[in-house]
Each structure stands twice: as structure tokens, then as C-alpha cells.
Design an enzyme around this catalytic site. Structure first.
Site, PDB file in Angstrom:
ATOM      1  N   SER A 129      -3.256  -9.884   0.371  1.00  0.00           N
ATOM      2  CA  SER A 129      -1.930  -9.993   0.990  1.00  0.00           C
ATOM      3  C   SER A 129      -1.653 -11.370   1.572  1.00  0.00           C
ATOM      4  CB  SER A 129      -1.845  -8.967   2.120  1.00  0.00           C
ATOM      5  OG  SER A 129      -0.745  -9.238   2.942  1.00  0.00           O
ATOM      6  N   GLU A 131      -0.254 -11.789   4.227  1.00  0.00           N
ATOM      7  CA  GLU A 131      -0.486 -11.686   5.670  1.00  0.00           C
ATOM      8  C   GLU A 131      -1.737 -12.455   6.079  1.00  0.00           C
ATOM      9  OE1 GLU A 131       2.535 -10.290   7.386  1.00  0.00           O
ATOM     10  OE2 GLU A 131       0.795  -9.969   8.642  1.00  0.00           O
ATOM     11  N   TYR A 153      -4.853  -5.672  10.434  1.00  0.00           N
ATOM     12  CA  TYR A 153      -4.565  -5.446   9.003  1.00  0.00           C
ATOM     13  C   TYR A 153      -4.981  -6.668   8.185  1.00  0.00           C
ATOM     14  CZ  TYR A 153      -1.803  -5.338   4.694  1.00  0.00           C
ATOM     15  OH  TYR A 153      -1.410  -5.404   3.380  1.00  0.00           O
TER      16      TYR A 153
HETATM   17  P1  NAP Z   1       2.196   1.835   0.660  1.00  0.00           P
HETATM   18  O1  NAP Z   1       3.530   2.214   0.089  1.00  0.00           O
HETATM   19  O2  NAP Z   1       1.978   1.945   2.125  1.00  0.00           O
HETATM   20  O3  NAP Z   1       1.105   2.712  -0.101  1.00  0.00           O
HETATM   21  C1  NAP Z   1      -0.210   2.784   0.364  1.00  0.00           C
HETATM   22  C2  NAP Z   1      -0.943   3.882  -0.395  1.00  0.00           C
HETATM   23  O4  NAP Z   1      -2.268   3.997   0.152  1.00  0.00           O
HETATM   24  C3  NAP Z   1      -0.311   5.275  -0.255  1.00  0.00           C
HETATM   25  O5  NAP Z   1      -0.476   5.959  -1.470  1.00  0.00           O
HETATM   26  C4  NAP Z   1      -1.172   5.931   0.824  1.00  0.00           C
HETATM   27  O6  NAP Z   1      -1.202   7.329   0.762  1.00  0.00           O
HETATM   28  C5  NAP Z   1      -2.533   5.359   0.459  1.00  0.00           C
HETATM   29  N1  NAP Z   1      -3.515   5.456   1.534  1.00  0.00           N
HETATM   30  C6  NAP Z   1      -3.362   5.114   2.823  1.00  0.00           C
HETATM   31  N2  NAP Z   1      -4.506   5.321   3.498  1.00  0.00           N
HETATM   32  C7  NAP Z   1      -5.394   5.821   2.612  1.00  0.00           C
HETATM   33  C8  NAP Z   1      -6.745   6.264   2.683  1.00  0.00           C
HETATM   34  N3  NAP Z   1      -7.419   6.253   3.825  1.00  0.00           N
HETATM   35  N4  NAP Z   1      -7.346   6.699   1.565  1.00  0.00           N
HETATM   36  C9  NAP Z   1      -6.665   6.753   0.387  1.00  0.00           C
HETATM   37  N5  NAP Z   1      -5.380   6.387   0.253  1.00  0.00           N
HETATM   38  C10 NAP Z   1      -4.756   5.913   1.353  1.00  0.00           C
HETATM   39  O7  NAP Z   1       1.823   0.343   0.254  1.00  0.00           O
HETATM   40  P2  NAP Z   1       2.388  -0.569  -0.952  1.00  0.00           P
HETATM   41  O8  NAP Z   1       3.542  -1.341  -0.441  1.00  0.00           O
HETATM   42  O9  NAP Z   1       2.505   0.239  -2.171  1.00  0.00           O
HETATM   43  O10 NAP Z   1       1.199  -1.623  -1.093  1.00  0.00           O
HETATM   44  C11 NAP Z   1       0.101  -1.394  -1.971  1.00  0.00           C
HETATM   45  C12 NAP Z   1      -1.087  -2.234  -1.526  1.00  0.00           C
HETATM   46  O11 NAP Z   1      -0.730  -3.615  -1.576  1.00  0.00           O
HETATM   47  C13 NAP Z   1      -1.567  -1.994  -0.105  1.00  0.00           C
HETATM   48  O12 NAP Z   1      -2.967  -2.150  -0.100  1.00  0.00           O
HETATM   49  C14 NAP Z   1      -0.910  -3.096   0.708  1.00  0.00           C
HETATM   50  O13 NAP Z   1      -1.677  -3.372   1.854  1.00  0.00           O
HETATM   51  C15 NAP Z   1      -0.928  -4.222  -0.295  1.00  0.00           C
HETATM   52  N6  NAP Z   1       0.146  -5.205  -0.176  1.00  0.00           N
HETATM   53  C16 NAP Z   1       1.432  -4.800  -0.120  1.00  0.00           C
HETATM   54  C17 NAP Z   1       2.443  -5.743  -0.056  1.00  0.00           C
HETATM   55  C18 NAP Z   1       3.888  -5.338   0.009  1.00  0.00           C
HETATM   56  O14 NAP Z   1       4.707  -6.177   0.388  1.00  0.00           O
HETATM   57  N7  NAP Z   1       4.251  -4.120  -0.386  1.00  0.00           N
HETATM   58  C19 NAP Z   1       2.118  -7.115  -0.081  1.00  0.00           C
HETATM   59  C20 NAP Z   1       0.777  -7.488  -0.166  1.00  0.00           C
HETATM   60  C21 NAP Z   1      -0.206  -6.530  -0.230  1.00  0.00           C
HETATM   61  P3  NAP Z   1      -0.069   8.227   1.520  1.00  0.00           P
HETATM   62  O15 NAP Z   1       1.105   8.205   0.585  1.00  0.00           O
HETATM   63  O16 NAP Z   1      -0.720   9.543   1.653  1.00  0.00           O
HETATM   64  O17 NAP Z   1       0.194   7.549   2.820  1.00  0.00           O
HETATM   65  N1  GDD Z   2       8.493  -3.097  10.371  1.00  0.00           N
HETATM   66  C1  GDD Z   2       9.384  -3.734  11.143  1.00  0.00           C
HETATM   67  N2  GDD Z   2      10.255  -3.021  11.910  1.00  0.00           N
HETATM   68  N3  GDD Z   2       9.404  -5.094  11.131  1.00  0.00           N
HETATM   69  C2  GDD Z   2      10.328  -5.717  11.890  1.00  0.00           C
HETATM   70  C3  GDD Z   2      11.249  -5.032  12.675  1.00  0.00           C
HETATM   71  C4  GDD Z   2      11.210  -3.605  12.705  1.00  0.00           C
HETATM   72  O1  GDD Z   2      11.976  -2.928  13.384  1.00  0.00           O
HETATM   73  N4  GDD Z   2      12.048  -5.948  13.291  1.00  0.00           N
HETATM   74  C5  GDD Z   2      11.644  -7.159  12.904  1.00  0.00           C
HETATM   75  N5  GDD Z   2      10.590  -7.033  12.049  1.00  0.00           N
HETATM   76  C6  GDD Z   2       9.843  -8.147  11.460  1.00  0.00           C
HETATM   77  C7  GDD Z   2       8.336  -8.052  11.671  1.00  0.00           C
HETATM   78  O2  GDD Z   2       7.991  -8.505  12.988  1.00  0.00           O
HETATM   79  C8  GDD Z   2       7.848  -8.967  10.568  1.00  0.00           C
HETATM   80  O3  GDD Z   2       7.848 -10.307  10.997  1.00  0.00           O
HETATM   81  C9  GDD Z   2       8.892  -8.811   9.465  1.00  0.00           C
HETATM   82  O4  GDD Z   2      10.009  -8.134  10.063  1.00  0.00           O
HETATM   83  C10 GDD Z   2       8.407  -8.007   8.259  1.00  0.00           C
HETATM   84  O5  GDD Z   2       7.823  -6.798   8.740  1.00  0.00           O
HETATM   85  P1  GDD Z   2       7.407  -5.610   7.740  1.00  0.00           P
HETATM   86  O6  GDD Z   2       8.552  -5.240   6.884  1.00  0.00           O
HETATM   87  O7  GDD Z   2       6.771  -4.551   8.577  1.00  0.00           O
HETATM   88  O8  GDD Z   2       6.353  -6.285   6.759  1.00  0.00           O
HETATM   89  P2  GDD Z   2       5.113  -7.256   7.051  1.00  0.00           P
HETATM   90  O9  GDD Z   2       5.507  -8.625   6.555  1.00  0.00           O
HETATM   91  O10 GDD Z   2       4.625  -7.147   8.423  1.00  0.00           O
HETATM   92  O11 GDD Z   2       4.003  -6.637   6.103  1.00  0.00           O
HETATM   93  C11 GDD Z   2       4.290  -6.275   4.737  1.00  0.00           C
HETATM   94  O12 GDD Z   2       4.053  -7.377   3.894  1.00  0.00           O
HETATM   95  C12 GDD Z   2       2.677  -7.803   3.821  1.00  0.00           C
HETATM   96  C13 GDD Z   2       2.621  -9.010   2.881  1.00  0.00           C
HETATM   97  O13 GDD Z   2       2.915 -10.176   3.570  1.00  0.00           O
HETATM   98  C14 GDD Z   2       3.427  -5.076   4.389  1.00  0.00           C
HETATM   99  O14 GDD Z   2       3.829  -4.558   3.145  1.00  0.00           O
HETATM  100  C15 GDD Z   2       1.961  -5.454   4.297  1.00  0.00           C
HETATM  101  O15 GDD Z   2       1.220  -4.336   3.782  1.00  0.00           O
HETATM  102  C16 GDD Z   2       1.834  -6.637   3.326  1.00  0.00           C
HETATM  103  O16 GDD Z   2       0.499  -7.026   3.193  1.00  0.00           O
END
Ligand code: NAP
Ligand code: GDD
Length: 330
Positions: A129, A131, A153
Site C-alpha cells: 500500500s 500508506e 496498518y
Molecule cells: P476491503 O474491501 O476492505 O476487503 C478486505 C477483504 O479482506 C474482505 O474480503 C474482508 O472480509 C477480508 N478480511 C478482513 N480481515 C480478514 C481476516 N482476518 N481473514 C480473512 N479475510 C479478512 O479492501 P480492498 O479495498 O478490497 O483492498 C484489498 C487489499 O488491498 C487490502 O489488503 C488492502 O489493505 C490493500 N490495499 C487497498 C487499497 C485501496 O485503496 N483499496 C490500496 C492499497 C492497498 P470481510 O468482507 O468479511 O470483511
Molecule cells: N475514512 C474517512 N472518513 N477518511 C476521512 C474522513 C472520514 O470521515 N474525513 C477525512 N478523511 C481523510 C482521511 O483522514 C484520509 O486522509 C483520507 O480522507 C482518505 O481516507 P480513507 O478513505 O479512509 O483511505 P486511506 O487513504 O486512509 O486508506 C485507503 O488507501 C490506502 C492506500 O493509500 C485504504 O484503502 C487502505 O487500505 C489503503 O492501503
């Protein structure tokens, strides 16, 4: 026919990756967590279309259950493992640091161990990520940029990222890290900021909600479309050698800019509806993320296809349809 094993198949990326691989003719084996309420809503359409023919198969498992992971991989003998499962909410990771860290460190460790010990050559994808960079200033971030995690995280993801490299280098394994920047879609979890906004925009425009309370509106993210990003995961595993790649759009927008565009779509001014509360600020913030995906473009031929404006529009329009159904039920 190639077999893919996907952890976290019920998540946002799990749906898009499964759909992408099914279209390529893959057989999917995915893990879901047993829950007292239904947690497969994102993948219900795939279950009804593909489960009877054995193309889409689900198993109960948890990343903390090492034995179930190794039993499944030994039984299925997949060609590719995509580790997408995680407690993926950064703010929640400050509240549940132990659980978040265990899932994102012990899970990958268990998977890498079973793959290392398998007779079959299995390719491994780790969901790393952006992050991990910590994002203090507005520098463009690539594979050589320094990591400086700001949350439990991100620290756990960095452990898994490094572990993937250790296994790749020590055991000649095909293990890759996809350093993906934020990617969103209509299937994004509703507590992430983009979806929280588009849900609220839709509900406010239909008279179902009055206000939207958020945290830091100045944070900037490089937001792409999840459907584009899963292609990059697959391309990484088809490359001739394993490596790490950044996947990003190269553009960064603030939460305010997201709000502005999303509310404009329904002809409203966000400033009249949005409040802020300390409740949604984090103990430590990643202020700015912008990625440089040049390496992925050159080596994988990957490029994002969806613009920021189109992404916001897609999410708002989808949530309007959802909210219309909600309104009928009231
Ligand atoms: P998501 O929608 O939160 O999906 C996470 C998945 O992991 C869900 O199927 C969840 O199951 C499962 N899970 C959570 N805890 C678990 C556990 N203890 N054992 C087995 N399964 C578990 O996340 P996503 O956005 O698809 O992201 C996919 C991956 O990419 C994650 O690892 C995330 O950290 C990483 N990532 C995401 C982003 C982004 O912007 N989306 C960016 C960079 C990296 P439930 O449905 O039961 O909760
Ligand atoms: N969730 C959330 N809720 N975020 C908020 C809010 C709120 O009400 N208001 C402002 N934010 C700001 C957060 O402080 C952060 O800076 C930004 O919006 C994005 O927050 P999220 O959408 O929660 O995503 P994230 O960037 O923290 O994390 C996501 O992206 C990562 C990749 O950079 C997640 O998908 C992570 O799993 C992933 O790794």
C-alpha cells in the site's frame, strides 16, 4: 485452465479481480470469513453465475488460521495466490492495532511459508500500500522512495512488503508486491472517505439525509478506479521476473476537491452540507500521496483508464440508484 487462490475475495478488489480473472478463463478459489450475517453481497452475482460450474469456489478461512490456509493451498494447488485480505481501514487500525497487525503480518507469513514448501511453483501477489510512504509532502512517489509508516496498518503492511522480498530473494520464489495507491469504485466500503461522500451526496439529493460529517478535508490522495488496478495485479504475476511495482494515476486531489465535484454532479454546494468533527481525525495523518507508475507503464504495459472525474461520477450515479431503492422501501 489456470487456478487463482484469492484471500479477501469478498472485498472491493476481490470482486473486481475475480471478475477480471473469470473473464480470462481462470478458476477462482476464494476465502471468506464466517460471519453471523451475510458478508458476500459484493460477490453474489459471481456466486450465482459461476459457482455451479465449479469456476467460482468459496471456502471459510481467516488469515489468522494458518492451518486452514495451508490445507486449502495444498488441496487446491493454485497457480497464483493473491493475498488481498486485511483489516484495511487505517483509522480503525489505531483502535484495533493488535488485530490489524496480526492479520497483515501473520497472514502473509503463513501464505509465503506454505508456498515455499509446496512442490508446485506458485506465484504470490502481496497487496502492498501507498500508506507505507507516510506522505508528508507533495513529492511524486515511486518504487525507490523511502517508507515512513504513520499507522499500525501501514507498519504491518510494510512488514509484509519486506517479508515478500525476503522470501523472493532467499527462496527464489515468484513473489511480488503491488504498491497500490488508493483505488475506489461503487463497491468501496462505505466508511472510506470517497464512498462516504458519494453515499451522502446521493442521499442528500433525494432528501434522505441532511448533513455529512467528515474529518480532515485537506488530505490529498491519488485516487484511481479499482477495476483498472486489478489488471495490474495480474500483469505483475505474468511478468518474466518477480519485482515490486507502484500503481497510481500520477494525480492527487484533496478531499475538498472530491467533495466539490461530487456535490456539483447533483447541483449542490458542498459547503452547505458538510461539517467536520474531531471524531474523524486520526492520531497521525498521511497528508499527501501521489504515485509515479512509470515502471509499471514501461515493464507491464499498464496504464490507468479511468479519469478522476469519471470515477467520482460513476460512484455518485451508482449511489443515486442505490438510494432510490432505499427511498422506495421507506
Ligand atoms: P476491503 O474491501 O476492505 O476487503 C478486505 C477483504 O479482506 C474482505 O474480503 C474482508 O472480509 C477480508 N478480511 C478482513 N480481515 C480478514 C481476516 N482476518 N481473514 C480473512 N479475510 C479478512 O479492501 P480492498 O479495498 O478490497 O483492498 C484489498 C487489499 O488491498 C487490502 O489488503 C488492502 O489493505 C490493500 N490495499 C487497498 C487499497 C485501496 O485503496 N483499496 C490500496 C492499497 C492497498 P470481510 O468482507 O468479511 O470483511
Ligand atoms: N475514512 C474517512 N472518513 N477518511 C476521512 C474522513 C472520514 O470521515 N474525513 C477525512 N478523511 C481523510 C482521511 O483522514 C484520509 O486522509 C483520507 O480522507 C482518505 O481516507 P480513507 O478513505 O479512509 O483511505 P486511506 O487513504 O486512509 O486508506 C485507503 O488507501 C490506502 C492506500 O493509500 C485504504 O484503502 C487502505 O487500505 C489503503 O492501503
Amino acid at each position: 485452465m489456470s487456478k487463482a487462490f484469492i484471500t479477501g475475495v469478498s472485498g472491493q478488489d476481490g470482486y473486481y479481480l475475480s471478475k477480471y480473472l473469470l473473464d480470462k478463463g481462470y478458476e477462482i478459489h476464494g476465502t471468506v470469513r464466517r460471519s453471523s450475517s451475510i458478508n458476500t453481497s459484493r460477490i453474489d452475482s459471481l456466486i450465482s453465475e459461476f459457482s455451479e460450474t465449479g469456476k467460482f469456489n468459496l471456502y471459510y478461512s481467516d488469515l489468522l488460521d494458518q492451518s486452514s490456509l495451508s490445507n486449502l493451498i495444498n488441496l487446491i494447488e493454485p497457480d497464483e495466490v493473491y493475498n488481498l485480505a486485511a483489516q484495511s481501514h487505517v483509522a480503525v487500525s489505531f483502535k484495533n492495532p493488535s488485530y490489524t497487525s496480526q492479520v497483515s503480518t501473520l497472514g502473509p507469513l503463513a501464505l509465503l511459508e506454505v508456498i515455499k514448501n509446496s512442490k508446485k511453483k506458485i506465484k504470490y501477489y502481496q497487496a502492498s500500500s501507498s500508506e507505507m510512504y507516510g506522505g508528508k509532502d507533495d513529492k511524486l512517489l515511486d518504487e525507490l522512495s523511502l517508507f515512513d509508516p504513520k499507522s499500525p496498518y501501514a507498519a504491518a503492511k510494510l512488514f509484509a512488503h519486506n517479508l515478500t522480498k525476503v522470501y523472493r530473494d532467499s527462496y527464489d520464489m515468484f513473489a511480488v508486491n503491488g504498491i497500490l495507491f488508493n483505488h475506489e469504485s461503487p463497491l468501496r466500503g462505505e466508511t472510506f472517505v470517497t464512498r462516504k461522500i458519494t453515499r451522502a451526496v446521493a442521499r442528500i439529493s433525494l432528501g434522505l439525509q441532511k448533513k455529512l460529517t467528515l474529518g480532515n478535508l485537506d488530505a490529498c490522495r491519488d485516487w484511481g478506479f479499482a477495476g483498472d488496478y486489478v489488471e495490474a495485479m495480474w500483469l505483475m504475476l505474468q511478468h518474466d521476473k518477480p519485482d515490486d511495482w507502484v500503481i497510481a494515476t500520477g494525480e492527487s486531489f484533496s478531499v475538498k476537491q472530491f467533495l466539490n465535484i461530487a456535490f456539483e454532479i447533483v447541483g449542490l454546494d458542498y459547503e452547505e452540507y458538510v461539517l467536520t468533527s474531531d471524531k474523524y481525525f486520526r492520531p497521525n495523518e498521511v497528508n499527501f500521496l501521489k504515485g509515479d507508475a512509470t515502471k509499471a507503464k514501461k515493464e507491464l504495459g499498464w496504464e490507468p483508464k479511468t479519469s478522476f472525474n469519471d470515477l467520482v461520477k460513476m460512484m455518485v450515479e451508482s449511489d443515486i440508484e442505490l438510494s432510490k431503492r432505499e427511498k422506495v422501501l421507506l
